[in-house]
Every structure is written in structure tokens, then in C-alpha cells.
Design an enzyme around this catalytic site. Structure first.
Site, short mmCIF file in Angstrom:
data_model
loop_
_atom_site.label_atom_id
_atom_site.label_comp_id
_atom_site.label_asym_id
_atom_site.label_seq_id
_atom_site.Cartn_x
_atom_site.Cartn_y
_atom_site.Cartn_z
N CYS A 89 28.18 -31.21 -32.87
CA CYS A 89 27.11 -30.25 -33.12
C CYS A 89 26.13 -31.77 -32.43
O CYS A 89 25.11 -31.26 -31.33
CB CYS A 89 26.51 -30.17 -34.78
SG CYS A 89 27.32 -29.22 -35.98
N ASP A 498 -17.81 -22.86 5.16
CA ASP A 498 -18.25 -22.53 4.69
C ASP A 498 -19.49 -22.01 4.40
O ASP A 498 -20.90 -22.25 5.03
CB ASP A 498 -17.73 -22.18 3.02
CG ASP A 498 -18.44 -21.13 1.98
OD1 ASP A 498 -17.85 -20.42 2.24
OD2 ASP A 498 -18.80 -21.99 1.03
N ASP A 694 -17.69 -25.23 -0.71
CA ASP A 694 -18.47 -25.76 -2.06
C ASP A 694 -17.71 -24.43 -3.02
O ASP A 694 -18.09 -24.92 -4.35
CB ASP A 694 -20.10 -25.23 -1.99
CG ASP A 694 -20.54 -23.65 -1.86
OD1 ASP A 694 -19.17 -22.67 -1.36
OD2 ASP A 694 -21.43 -23.29 -2.86
N ASP A 698 -12.62 -22.22 -1.36
CA ASP A 698 -12.69 -23.40 0.33
C ASP A 698 -11.03 -24.46 -0.66
O ASP A 698 -10.71 -25.34 0.27
CB ASP A 698 -14.16 -24.05 -0.52
CG ASP A 698 -14.96 -22.63 0.23
OD1 ASP A 698 -14.23 -22.24 1.27
OD2 ASP A 698 -16.19 -22.86 -0.05
#
Length: 805
Positions: A89, A498, A694, A698
């Protein structure tokens, strides 16, 4: 062991790999490990990514890295295994654990019933191992505490604390040594007192330098540790010899000097440098933590019998129906099955206006539900969700860029052996050509060479300039994350902006309102309707009508996708888009229609307000351009930088904004992943690209760009991925950052120049080149002072940055 066929990448978290030079040493070491197929050291992520042909190789790779004198953050633990009945085992429990990804090695002792395991905390954890053991019919006993202590953060935290304690002690103990060595050299027992203070600094606080130098030497390589260990070690041993056997020199007509202060101070300085560096690096991994924090830990799953059940996020399966209440974050990607609501998806799209979600529309993990409530079916869970993909992309992008190969580290690679060579050569030449005192003067000259050539000045040249530069940036509201972007910003010739939240304010505002006739009750009614409306644009109108009093309404009804209506004194009033007015056959007076067309041309969102017969007013809502944007854009164009605006918005809006700000190149309706592609496109044209954004949308582009700049009012994620953050979100800070970069790089170049010149002049003089000419020999004490002076001159040159405009 069975071979691992599907070639999972295994990440080994590294410790003490501080520079590109160290990274190269680790790369070389991994290349020699049998069973490691591919390997790449990601300096920024502090990890090595490897793929292996069989699981045994992971343990070998970890061993190889440790033998080189670097560390791998692993967790060693032992857990009682339950349910084992025989020795075999134990064997099967052991092999299942060994086979788990991220396990370095494991063994189960049947006699004690314990599993001893060492694993990588970033790849697996106790709970995963427990599940594996349970899958073959046994169990592991785990306490809750272990789960917390095993995180990588906890391991880093512990190391940082140890380093801090070491540094403080080193500084405290070196101070008396310096004071005595410089000013009270002839006091009684001066040497002995200095010896007592400097010994713990060199042998206890500085022991890592010696241990690592030895490990490096065994593998025939040398790094900064080697020079520190050699110069401090030799200075220390030499000083102890001079203190105990001063007569040895006196008989030969020479004065016996001790150099304890040189040894102690070098170590204190270098520990301090390491501490400052660690502190600065600590924040870079928080991006990933924050992204992971977007996902709620538990969700409410609707059971088959209609009952609600609180479920842990790990246990959500595809096909589960999940209930989302107002204001909650959405946990996994899915499809709305009933109900509707507005969802704020700005973390994915960057667009500020929440999006209406009805039946059969997609929702994404990490987005925020607004005022409604709905149920959705889980479609993608775990690693499949869009959020998980973004996390992975950000991680890969952070790790994929080799920083500008640090010149200093490359030099250190050859600087060390060269200096040792010069020191040995000096000794040999003196030995043969130095006459009676050849041995003494040779040894002195060799130590002087090692002391004067300590690479401190070289090592401080870049970091001090960068620290001052970063500090100066912070004063001006520009947070800079790493040296590389500060170095690169001066080369930027293309900037991608952006639109939403970068050029514009990032939240819808009423920019104009025209009334048919100036009627105060009409204003009251408009305000009252908008106050009850769930529509995101309603908030802008409420803000604009500040100071107007609300009035009671009846039968308020929100018309999905069109607007809202309500009754006041048995008259019906409508607020919404043109469709709503057309459906109710409402007359639009000419002057209002003309105004609406005008605003439409400027691509503003137009909202109508009417009673049951005719329109009473028309309102324009748009995302206002920041006051400083136009000036900043002009300034950047004058610096000869190409500007590009990318936005997810429609063509008309983009065009209008570009015209108002004077940007020549723009792209509209750009999806987040295409932003990154556009960055690559510009990079292939040979441009150095800065990305300014921001939103989370992005973040991939930010991670791909050469220099990434985030707006402080934007999402935390963008700020974490970006190497620079502009706290005030004011674009005029970008040209300032570029100028700061130019000044910092100039300072770094001056520093390196001084450090080199200093070594080029200092080393030959230390070796005694002037002796045959005018009998001049450099005293190691003065060499120590010269070395300290070279470091001081470098640091003070860096501090000059502070006073530059």
C-alpha cells in the site's frame, strides 16, 4: 516511472537569481540535467520553465539549481497516510504522489505511516495531493494551517525578513569598525576591538557570499559573490595575521596594517543593496494576485429540486445553473438562462457603460452584476474562463522578455576572473622582481588589487541611478516598476493610446441639454424618472441635474433596451432613445431634431425626454476628453513620436475624438487581443512602442509593448501589468517620463564610465606600476578608501539627478 506524455510546462520558483548573469548560470546548469527537454529562465517571474521526459527529472533539476548556489522555493512536509494495511500500500501511495505534477520527490514510510513530500507550491498543494491519494483508496491528514504557510508569498516574505535582519546587524556592527579604522587607528587594543566587531559581519552575516562562491567555484564559474568573498576573505585573514604576528612585518621594516573596516563595510554595503532591490521587486507579482481576486470564492448553485446551495468555486462544473444577485461578481463564463440585468464588463472591454444581458447572452468571470438578478448556466470553468486566459497571457508576457542584458552582469562574468588573474600576476612579478621584500610587498600589492577592484562601483552604477530616477518619478506622480522601462523609455518613437479613460475621462457625462421651453416641472420629472431607472446613462443625467428637486411619480416602468416611462398628474412621460418615441408616435420639434443631428455627427449618445405628445428636451451624453489630453498629444508629436489611438468604440466616435485631439492615426472597434497584435506589428517595423491604457482589456497589449504605461484611475490590473503608472491619469506626464528616462540613462552611462576609468587607473597603480618610476606604492588602507570613494562618487553622481528639471 511512466513517461509524462502531454509535456506540461513545470515552473520552478527560483531564489537568489538576481540578474541576467545568474540566469545564464542556471540555464547552463539545467542544460546538463538528463530528462530536461526544454528550459527557460524567466527572470521577471523569478521562475524557470522546464518540460521533462519523465517526472524523476524534476527532482534532478531542483538539485542541479541548488548545487549552483541558488535556491528553489519548495515546501517540505510530512502527512500521516490513513488506510494503509501493508507495505505494498505504501508503495502505491508513494508512486501516485510522485506522479503528481509539481512534486519534486516523495516517500512513504510504512512503519511510521507518514508521507514525506517535497513539492513546488506554485504547481500543487496539500489538498491536490490529498485528492490524488484518495483516488486510490487512502487518505491524507492535513491541517488548515499548512495550507496558508505553503504559499510562495509566505516563503518570499520569510526570506525578506531574514535579509532585513542581516542588513541591520551588518550596518550596526560595521559602524564602530569604520570609526576606529578611520580616526582612532592608534588607540590601545584598537585592532582587537575592530576584530571583535568585524568577525560576525564577515563570518556570520556574510557567510552566504563564501558558501555561494565555493559552490560557483566547484562548477568553474564566478559571480559577484566570488569577488566579495575573495576581497573580504583575504582582507580579513591578512588583517588577523597582521594583528597576531605584527613582528613578522616589523622585522622587515614595514608597518603592519589591518583592514577589518574594508572587509566589514563591503559586506554591509552589498547586503543593503540586495535589500533595496528585493523591496522594489516585491510588488511585481501582485498583478496576478489581483486578477485571481476578481473571481469570487463561492457561488450559489441552483440544485435540481430548485433549492439554492452555496458551492466553492473549485467544485462548479459545466452545466450548473448559478444564481447571481445584484452587485455580485460573476464567477465563471456562461450563458444567461433566466432574468436580465446590466453587467459592468469594463474590466474586460474597457468600455465604461454596463451592458444589458438577456436570455442566451454570454457572461464572463470577473465582471460585476449591477442592479438586476439572473441565473446562468456555467459553460467554461477553471482554466478555461476568459479571466484565466488573461491571467495566463499576462504571466507569459511578463516572463517572455529578457531585460536589456545587463551590461554590468556580463562584465562581472569576466571582470572577476580577470581581477583574480591580475592579483596573482602582481604577486608573481613582485616575487621575482621585488628584491628582498618581494614576498611581503607582493602579497600587499595583490590584496590591494583585490580591494581596489571590488566591483562595488560597477555594481552600484546602474541601481543607484535607477533608484533616484524612480524616486524622482514618484514625486512627479509617475510610478515606475522596473529599471528596464526607465532605460527603454528614452528610445520610444511610437505611442499607442487607448481612448476610454486614457484620452477621455472614462465615464459618460452630459455634455449638452436643450429644452423646448425652460420649464422647471419638466426638469423635476426628468430627474425623478432617471433616479429610478437602472440604465447606466441615467446616472450621468442625475449628476447633471444636481440641485433640481425630485417629484413623486406613479407607474414607473423600465422598457428594456429602450428607456423608461412613468406617470405624473395623469400625463405619461418617456425617457429613452428615438425608437421609444417613434413607437409612441411622439412629435419631435424641428429645433430639437437639428440639435440631435448635430450631436449625432459628433458621435455623442442622444437621449430624448417627452410627454405623451411631443419631445420636451434632448440630451447629449459622451465621454469627455480630459482637459490636458490635447496639449499632451501636441507635445508628444513635437518630440517626434508617432501616436496611434485604439478603441473598442465605433468608427464615428473614434474619428470625432481623433479630430478633436489632433491624432493622425486611429483604429476603431479593436478587440483586446488585437491591441497586442497591433503592438507587435509596430515592433516589427523596428519601432520602440509604448502602450498607454487603463483597462484589463489593455493588459495583454501593455505586457507586449516595450514600455507600458497605465492610468492610475483605471483598473488595478492594468496598473500591475504596466511598468509605469501615472497616478493622476494625466497624459502630460508621459513626455515628463520620457525626459526622466533620458536623464537617468545619461547618469547610468556617466557612472559606468567613472567606475571603469577608476578600475583602469586604480588596478595598475595598486599592482605597483609606478614603483619603478617614482617608488610609489599604494597602501591597501588607501585602496580601501579609494574603493569606498569610487562608490560614493557614483552614488553622489546619481543623486545629482534629483536636482535636474
Amino acid at each position: 516511472m511512466a513517461a509524462n506524455n502531454n509535456k506540461e510546462i513545470i515552473y520552478l520558483p527560483l531564489e537568489d537569481v538576481e540578474s541576467e548573469h545568474c540566469a545564464l548560470i542556471v540555464e547552463k546548469g539545467l542544460a546538463q540535467v538528463k530528462g530536461v527537454e526544454t528550459h527557460k529562465v524567466e527572470l521577471n517571474n523569478r521562475r524557470a520553465a522546464i518540460t521533462v521526459t519523465d517526472t524523476e527529472a524534476v527532482g534532478e533539476a531542483v538539485k542541479a539549481i541548488k548545487e549552483l548556489g541558488y535556491g528553489v522555493s519548495t515546501v517540505k512536509n510530512s502527512f500521516p497516510v490513513l488506510g494503509m494495511t501493508c507495505a505494498s500500500c505504501a508503495g502505491s501511495a508513494e508512486s501516485i504522489v510522485k506522479y503528481q505534477e509539481g512534486v519534486v520527490n516523495a516517500s512513504v514510510n510504512f512503519a511510521t505511516g507518514n508521507l514525506t513530500v517535497e513539492y513546488l507550491p506554485n504547481m500543487t498543494d496539500a489538498t491536490k495531493l490529498q485528492k490524488a491519494v484518495q483516488s486510490i483508496g487512502y487518505d491524507l491528514l492535513i491541517e488548515d494551517e499548512t495550507k496558508q504557510q505553503e504559499t510562495l508569498e509566505a516563503i518570499h516574505e520569510k526570506k525578506f525578513k531574514q535579509l532585513k535582519t542581516k542588513t541591520i546587524w551588518a550596518v550596526v556592527l560595521s559602524l564602530p569598525v569604520v570609526v576606529i579604522g578611520m580616526f582612532f587607528m592608534d588607540m590601545p587594543y584598537g585592532n582587537e576591538i575592530m576584530w571583535v566587531f568585524s568577525t560576525p559581519v564577515v563570518l556570520w552575516l556574510g557567510r552566504d557570499f563564501f558558501v555561494n562562491a565555493w559552490k560557483q567555484a566547484k562548477h568553474r564559474s564566478a559571480n559577484m559573490d566570488t569577488l566579495v568573498a575573495l576581497s573580504t576573505g583575504i582582507a580579513y585573514i591578512f588583517s588577523v595575521f597582521n594583528m597576531l604576528f605584527a613582528d613578522f612585518w616589523h622585522q622587515r621594516g614595514l608597518h603592519a596594517h589591518v583592514y577589518f573596516e574594508a572587509a566589514a563595510v563591503i559586506i554591509a554595503f552589498i547586503l543593503l543593496g540586495k535589500l533595496l532591490e528585493e523591496k522594489a521587486k516585491g510588488n511585481t507579482s501582485s498583478a496576478i494576485k489581483k486578477l485571481m481576486g476578481l473571481q469570487p470564492k463561492t457561488v450559489i448553485v441552483i440544485q435540481a429540486d430548485g433549492t439554492e446551495k452555496q458551492t466553492a468555486i473549485e467544485d462548479v462544473n459545466t452545466g450548473d445553473i448559478i444564481l447571481v444577485k445584484p452587485g455580485e461578481k460573476i464567477a465563471v463564463d456562461g450563458m444567461v438562462t433566466s432574468g436580465n440585468s446590466y453587467v459592468d464588463e469594463s474590466m474586460l472591454s474597457g468600455e465604461p457603460v454596463p451592458v444589458l444581458k438577456k436570455e442566451n447572452e454570454k457572461v464572463f468571470a470577473g465582471t460585476i452584476n449591477q442592479k438586476g438578478s439572473f441565473q446562468f448556466e456555467a459553460v467554461k470553468v477553471g482554466k478555461e474562463t476568459m479571466l484565466a486566459q488573461i491571467i495566463k497571457m499576462v504571466q507569459d508576457a511578463q516572463g517572455s522578455k529578457a531585460p536589456v542584458q545587463k551590461l554590468v552582469d556580463k562584465i562581472a562574468g569576466i571582470f572577476v576572473p580577470v581581477v583574480i588573474g591580475i592579483a596573482i600576476l602582481t604577486f608573481i612579478l613582485w616575487f621575482f622582481l621585488g628584491g628582498d621584500n618581494g614576498v611581503v610587498q607582493g602579497l600587499l600589492a595583490a590584496v590591494t588589487v583585490l580591494v581596489i577592484a571590488c566591483p562595488c562601483a560597477l555594481g552600484l552604477a546602474t541601481p543607484t541611478a535607477i533608484m533616484v530616477g524612480v524616486g524622482k518619478g514618484a514625486e512627479k506622480g509617475i510610478l515606475i516598476k522596473d529599471a528596464e522601462s526607465l532605460e527603454l523609455a528614452k528610445k520610444v518613437d511610437a505611442i499607442i493610446l487607448d481612448k476610454t479613460g486614457t484620452i477621455t475621462e472614462g465615464r459618460p457625462q452630459v455634455t449638452g441639454i436643450q429644452w423646448l421651453n425652460n420649464d422647471d416641472t419638466a426638469k423635476d420629472i426628468l430627474l425623478s424618472i432617471e433616479k429610478q431607472s437602472e440604465h447606466p446613462l441615467a446616472e450621468a443625467v442625475v449628476k447633471h441635474l444636481d440641485g433640481v428637486t425630485a417629484t413623486p411619480l406613479s407607474d414607473f416602468d423600465s422598457i428594456t433596451g429602450k428607456g423608461a416611462k412613468a406617470n405624473h398628474n395623469n400625463e405619461t412621460y418617456l425617457v429613452g432613445n428615438k425608437k421609444l418615441l417613434a413607437e409612441n408616435n411622439i412629435n419631435i420639434p424641428n429645433q430639437l431634431q437639428q440639435q440631435a443631428d448635430e450631436w449625432g455627427k459628433q458621435s455623442k449618445t442622444v437621449i430624448w425626454f417627452s410627454d405623451s405628445k411631443q419631445a420636451l428636451s434632448v440630451i447629449a451624453i459622451s465621454d469627455k476628453i480630459k482637459e490636458t489630453s490635447v496639449a499632451a498629444i501636441k507635445e508628444m508629436q513635437e518630440m517626434g513620436i508617432d501616436l496611434y489611438m485604439l478603441t473598442g468604440d465605433n468608427e464615428a466616435t473614434a474619428k470625432a475624438i481623433a479630430e478633436q485631439t489632433g491624432i493622425r492615426h486611429y483604429k476603431a472597434e479593436v478587440l483586446p487581443q488585437h491591441k497586442a497584435d497591433f503592438v507587435k506589428e509596430l515592433q516589427q517595423q523596428g519601432k520602440t512602442v509604448a502602450m498607454v491604457g487603463d483597462g484589463i482589456n489593455d493588459s495583454t497589449a501593455l505586457a507586449t509593448a516595450d514600455v507600458s504605461i497605465a492610468m492610475g484611475k483605471g483598473s488595478d490590473i492594468a496598473m500591475d501589468v504596466a511598468k509605469m503608472t501615472i497616478i493622476s491619469s494625466d497624459l502630460t506626464k508621459i513626455p515628463q517620463a520620457i525626459r526622466l528616462s533620458k536623464q537617468t540613462v545619461a547618469t547610468i552611462k556617466q557612472n559606468l564610465f567613472w567606475a571603469f576609468i577608476y578600475n583602469l587607473i586604480g588596478i595598475p597603480i595598486a599592482a605597483g606600476i609606478l614603483y619603478p618610476i617614482n617608488g610609489f606604492l599604494l597602501n591597501p588602507m588607501i585602496a580601501g578608501a579609494a574603493m569606498a570613494l569610487s562608490s560614493v562618487s557614483v552614488v553622489s553622481n546619481s543623486l545629482r539627478l534629483k536636482w535636474k528639471k
